[in-house]
Design an enzyme around this catalytic site. Sequence first.
Site, PDB file in Angstrom:
ATOM      1  N   ILE A  35      36.790  -1.669  31.751  1.00  0.00           N
ATOM      2  CA  ILE A  35      37.940  -1.485  32.922  1.00  0.00           C
ATOM      3  C   ILE A  35      37.012  -1.400  34.275  1.00  0.00           C
ATOM      4  O   ILE A  35      37.505  -0.715  35.755  1.00  0.00           O
ATOM      5  CB  ILE A  35      37.987   0.237  32.964  1.00  0.00           C
ATOM      6  CG1 ILE A  35      37.165   1.131  32.635  1.00  0.00           C
ATOM      7  CG2 ILE A  35      39.230  -0.350  31.855  1.00  0.00           C
ATOM      8  CD1 ILE A  35      38.141   2.291  32.491  1.00  0.00           C
ATOM      9  N   PHE A  36      35.321  -1.197  34.194  1.00  0.00           N
ATOM     10  CA  PHE A  36      34.219  -0.968  35.903  1.00  0.00           C
ATOM     11  C   PHE A  36      35.312  -0.231  36.363  1.00  0.00           C
ATOM     12  O   PHE A  36      34.892   0.926  36.543  1.00  0.00           O
ATOM     13  CB  PHE A  36      34.725  -2.802  35.750  1.00  0.00           C
ATOM     14  CG  PHE A  36      33.473  -3.981  34.850  1.00  0.00           C
ATOM     15  CD1 PHE A  36      32.040  -3.697  34.724  1.00  0.00           C
ATOM     16  CD2 PHE A  36      34.334  -4.503  34.849  1.00  0.00           C
ATOM     17  CE1 PHE A  36      31.731  -4.629  33.696  1.00  0.00           C
ATOM     18  CE2 PHE A  36      34.598  -5.746  33.519  1.00  0.00           C
ATOM     19  CZ  PHE A  36      32.552  -5.401  33.159  1.00  0.00           C
ATOM     20  N   SER A  37      35.317  -1.128  37.678  1.00  0.00           N
ATOM     21  CA  SER A  37      35.996   0.005  39.152  1.00  0.00           C
ATOM     22  C   SER A  37      37.187   0.532  39.213  1.00  0.00           C
ATOM     23  O   SER A  37      37.500   1.430  39.315  1.00  0.00           O
ATOM     24  CB  SER A  37      35.526  -0.825  40.287  1.00  0.00           C
ATOM     25  OG  SER A  37      33.778  -1.130  40.265  1.00  0.00           O
ATOM     26  N   CYS A  38      37.670   0.801  37.597  1.00  0.00           N
ATOM     27  CA  CYS A  38      38.940   1.512  37.532  1.00  0.00           C
ATOM     28  C   CYS A  38      39.018   3.394  37.947  1.00  0.00           C
ATOM     29  O   CYS A  38      39.711   3.389  37.896  1.00  0.00           O
ATOM     30  CB  CYS A  38      39.927   1.192  36.425  1.00  0.00           C
ATOM     31  SG  CYS A  38      40.454  -1.047  36.544  1.00  0.00           S
ATOM     32  N   LYS A  40      36.666   4.302  39.491  1.00  0.00           N
ATOM     33  CA  LYS A  40      36.970   5.053  41.108  1.00  0.00           C
ATOM     34  C   LYS A  40      37.953   5.513  41.348  1.00  0.00           C
ATOM     35  O   LYS A  40      37.632   6.771  42.103  1.00  0.00           O
ATOM     36  CB  LYS A  40      36.569   4.061  42.027  1.00  0.00           C
ATOM     37  CG  LYS A  40      34.859   3.239  41.457  1.00  0.00           C
ATOM     38  CD  LYS A  40      34.388   2.414  42.093  1.00  0.00           C
ATOM     39  CE  LYS A  40      33.084   1.795  42.026  1.00  0.00           C
ATOM     40  NZ  LYS A  40      33.019   0.490  43.030  1.00  0.00           N
TER      41      LYS A  40
END
Length: 130
Positions: A35-38, A40
């Site tokens: 999901i990486f930057s989700c 944030k």
Amino acid sequence: VGAQLCCYYKGRKVIELTGGRTAHERLTRSSLVVIFSCTKVIESLVVAILADRGLIDYDAPVARYWPEFGKTVSQTATVSDLMGHKAGVSALRRAVTLANDLPLFHDGERMGEYLSSNAPEWVPESPPTR
């Protein structure tokens, strides 16, 4: 392309949806996705709620709330620096893999130790020019 959604209300799962497929297989409830930057958005909302309640100060050093961060990463980087990717820790020095590090994702204390042992890329007082 696909998506997963699971929502809990008062400790009870009320919805669980999965749809789509990867390049090789159909997504299922147990499929792991990156999901990486989700996160944030969630992180920003949580910190904003804590700040609104007077439990965290954006201008305070991260070390006030996370002493280990101050010992190995920075004594002076603020919460605002960390959230704005200005604290010198924009990337992990060692890749986290499911094969080797899955227990980290289930143990907040161990994950905290791992993150606080991550050497900064630069000293927060002098961010690099990119």
